[in-house]
Motif scaffolding. Structure first.
Motif, short mmCIF file in Angstrom:
data_model
loop_
_atom_site.label_atom_id
_atom_site.label_comp_id
_atom_site.label_asym_id
_atom_site.label_seq_id
_atom_site.Cartn_x
_atom_site.Cartn_y
_atom_site.Cartn_z
N ASN A 197 0.73 -1.21 0.21
CA ASN A 197 -0.07 -0.08 -0.36
C ASN A 197 0.57 0.89 -0.22
O ASN A 197 0.54 1.96 -0.47
N MET A 198 1.86 1.56 1.14
CA MET A 198 2.46 2.51 0.85
C MET A 198 3.39 2.53 -0.21
O MET A 198 3.95 3.61 -1.01
N LEU A 199 3.57 1.61 -1.16
CA LEU A 199 4.56 1.55 -2.36
C LEU A 199 3.72 1.75 -3.32
O LEU A 199 3.72 3.45 -4.40
N ASP A 200 2.46 1.91 -3.48
CA ASP A 200 0.69 2.10 -3.56
C ASP A 200 0.86 3.70 -4.46
O ASP A 200 0.85 4.88 -4.93
N TRP A 201 1.01 4.49 -2.99
CA TRP A 201 0.91 5.76 -2.42
C TRP A 201 2.21 6.19 -3.20
O TRP A 201 1.87 7.13 -3.61
N ILE A 202 3.22 6.01 -2.81
CA ILE A 202 4.87 6.13 -3.31
C ILE A 202 4.81 7.17 -4.71
O ILE A 202 4.94 8.12 -5.31
N VAL A 203 3.69 5.94 -5.72
CA VAL A 203 4.26 5.62 -6.98
C VAL A 203 3.23 6.52 -7.68
O VAL A 203 3.36 7.71 -8.70
N ALA A 204 1.63 6.64 -6.98
CA ALA A 204 0.73 7.64 -7.36
C ALA A 204 1.29 8.83 -6.97
O ALA A 204 1.44 9.91 -7.66
#
Length: 66
Positions: free
Chosen positions: A5-12
């Protein structure tokens, strides 16, 4: 928060930042592409130089927009 979930936020956030940078940063090559294509061999006269009154009007307009 999970790592995924953290990786998704960083990419977004990186995608949003890149998109906004592309929108608001002036393109370096745009001036070459926006130039009109001249097909005739006749020489063109240079662009007219603005008069002092036109300069003052432009400055006044810029101050109004600030």
């Amino acid at each position: 928060m999970t790592a995924s979930n953290m990786l998704d936020w960083i990419v977004a956030l990186l995608v949003c930042w890149a998109s906004l940078t592309a929108i608001f940063e002036p393109s370096r090559g745009a001036s070459q592409c926006d130039a009109p294509i001249v097909t005739s061999s006749a020489s063109q006269s240079p662009a007219a130089i603005p008069t002092q009154a036109e300069f003052e009007e432009m400055i006044r307009d810029m101050k109004l927009h600030d």
